[in-house]
Structure formats: structure tokens, C-alpha cells
Write an enzyme that holds these catalytic residues in place. Sequence first.
Site: not given
Ligand code: GRF
Length: 203
Positions: A12, A14, A110
Site C-alpha cells: 500500500g 501507492n 504500472h
Molecule cells: C509496486 O511495485 C507497484 O509498482 C505495483 O505494485 C507494487 C506494490 O505497490 N503497482 P504498493 O506498495 O502496494 O502500492
Amino acid sequence: MLKIAVLVSGGGTNLQAIMDAIDSGKIRDTQIVSVISNKADAYALERARLHGIAARAVVKKDYPSPEEFHAALTEAIDEAAPDLIVLAGFLLVLPEALVKKYSGRIINIHPSLIPSFCGNGFYGLRVHEAVLKRGVKVTGATVHFVDEGTDTGPIIAQKAVEVKEGDTPEVLQRRVMEEAEWIILPQVIDGIAAGRIKMGGAE
Ligand code: GRF
């Protein structure tokens, strides 16, 4: 006010970047109305709860058939009535009916410069392993609208990141997150909330 539902599967970071950007005003006129994960133990759910945001898991193995899982996932999203669905580290391909229902109103982050290193099998660390194996000097991240394919929808934003000598997949993943993902995803959401970036589908 743009209402967004954020779909997650893992750590999580992002999602955290989106929450922090809303708190700091980098994302305006936006509310996260729901965080939904396909993994009950996704730390992203904990991040949401710590932030006072409704968070729930819809887990495939809890349903007798894929169809019933898809119906439950769709129901969970519909209940939140979002204007926009944000896939933030969400690792399942959405059911076609859901993509059609929210056509033009789903975005995904992505961790590569699409059309490189994307499509089936290219997710998480695998993307960065392939980048290092190919020996490219520049990689980055892409935000795109989600269509029926995998990483094939219209590109909205991209940000390049340098690949450095001696990078491991983990080090490179972290740099792509810090220097690209956590920057362009909030920027795109703010752009949609401000009407600078037009969503498609049902007006
Ligand atoms: C990261 O590599 C992101 O680029 C991809 O999923 C992975 C985990 O993302 N979309 P997050 O830390 O769960 O947001």
C-alpha cells in the site's frame, strides 16, 4: 468532490502516497471513499484503517466460484459509489463486466514505461528483474486507463527513472516507487479531480 475507491493487494505504498497527497493539498477536491483488497492481510488495509478510511477485503477463496467472487467485488465497489477506481498495487485482472461498467473511470499504476515490460506476468519485482536482465538504462512508471486488456489502456502519464550500475531488483523497485509512482499517481488523480484529465465512459 472526486470520490475514489482504491484497490490494493500488498504493502500500500501507492495508497499511502495518495492519502499523504490529499492531506498535504497536492491532491485537491478528492475523497477516498473505500479501500478494497483481495488479500485480507494486505498492509494497505491497515494503512487505510490508521487513516480512518473504510477498508475491506474481498478474498477469492471465500467464494465458491470466480463468478461469485467477481459479483462480491463489484458489489463492494458499487456500495462505495466511486467516481473513479484506482488500482494501486492491485494484482488481479478485473472482471470484464466490471471494466465495462466503469469504462473510462479506472486507472492503474504500472512500474515500467509501457509498452515495455508489461502485460501478463509483469508485476511487482518481476518487472524490475526483467528491466535489469535486458540491460535498459532508463525505466520508470506509467499511469493508464484500464481497458479489457492487461496494461493496454490509454496512457495518461509517465515518468522516467535512471537504472544505476549495481542495481538489484529491490533497489530499483524502491527508486521507481519514490521517483515515479508516488509522484505521477497523485498528479493524475489531482488532474482528474480538477477536470484537466478527462475520464471516459458514462458522463
Ligand atoms: C509496486 O511495485 C507497484 O509498482 C505495483 O505494485 C507494487 C506494490 O505497490 N503497482 P504498493 O506498495 O502496494 O502500492
